[in-house]
Each structure stands twice: as structure tokens, then as C-alpha cells.
Design a protein around this motif. Sequence first.
Motif: not given
Length: 171
Positions: A83, A119-120, A122, A144, A164, A166
Motif C-alpha cells: 500500500s 493492492n491499496r 489511499m 472511506e 482509497a 483497491l
Amino acid sequence: MKIKLRDLQLSDKEHFFSWIKDKEVIRYSLSIFQKMKDNNEISNWFDMLLLEKSSYNKAIVDDTEKKLIGYAGIAQISETNLSGEYFIFIGNKSYHGKGIGTFVTKEIINNGFQELGLNRIMLTVSEKNIGAIKAYTNANFKTEGVMRQGFYRDGKFHDKVIMAILREEWG
């Protein structure tokens, strides 16, 4: 106008001197920008930026004019959590409000998922920065939560929106 991303270079530093000293340009930007007052502080920050290993930094260039207009990337990259935190700074005011934020955001996000294997991704943004929120929403970021009164500018507290995207939402 054709926008492209490239690696930040030491020669890009000079542009940041005037940008970071412009209160309008830095209003919604990094808290550290609010404290830097002289070229020496800005120079030291930029030098550290070039050495930062847990960040993915790219210069934003108007390729038609061959002009640096800002920088963007992903900071605080966690190889464990796959991330990071997205950021963008368009220092040249004449490029504000032209859709560049959406384009650059999508490009950096693509690179974050493809090149960096994240994967993420933000970000946080002031609720008052409507243009940025629109750009992030257009790039498929989802809200979020909210950090109540997490942002202080112009003598007032404002909420900070946490957003965020994904890997499974990207594309």
C-alpha cells in the motif's frame, strides 16, 4: 497540451522555490509546505525527496511547452502491506482546473498497481478542495471516512476526507 510524467531531477528544484512560497498554490498541500519560508529550507526538502526510498515520485511536465508544472506520486510505500499514499502538487497555477489532476492521478494509480504491485492506494484531502475530490472520484477513489477537523488553514479547522482505491476497483 500534452502532459507526461518523468523522473524528478535535481534541475527541477528551482521551480519549487516560487511555488512553495505562493500561499494560494500551497493552501491545500503538505503541512510541511506551510512552514518552509526560504530557498534553503525548500532546497533541503527537495534534496531529501530525491533520496527518499519509500516514495515513488514523478515530475509532471507539459510536453508541448517543455515545462515542469508539478509533481505527483505515492509516498509511504509499504512492501509488507502493498500500500501507499497518493499525492499530487500542481505548482504552476495556470494549469489549475484543466483536468490535469484527473489525468495524472489515473497515470500514477496505473503505475502503482502495475509497476509497484500495490493492492491499496489511499489519500487524504481537505473537504474544501473540491477540485481535487472531483479528480480523485473520477479516478475511482472511494471515500472511506473523515478525519474531523484534521486540516487547519486560514485560521480555521476543516475536515479531511480519507479516500482509497483497491487493485480490484482499478481498471
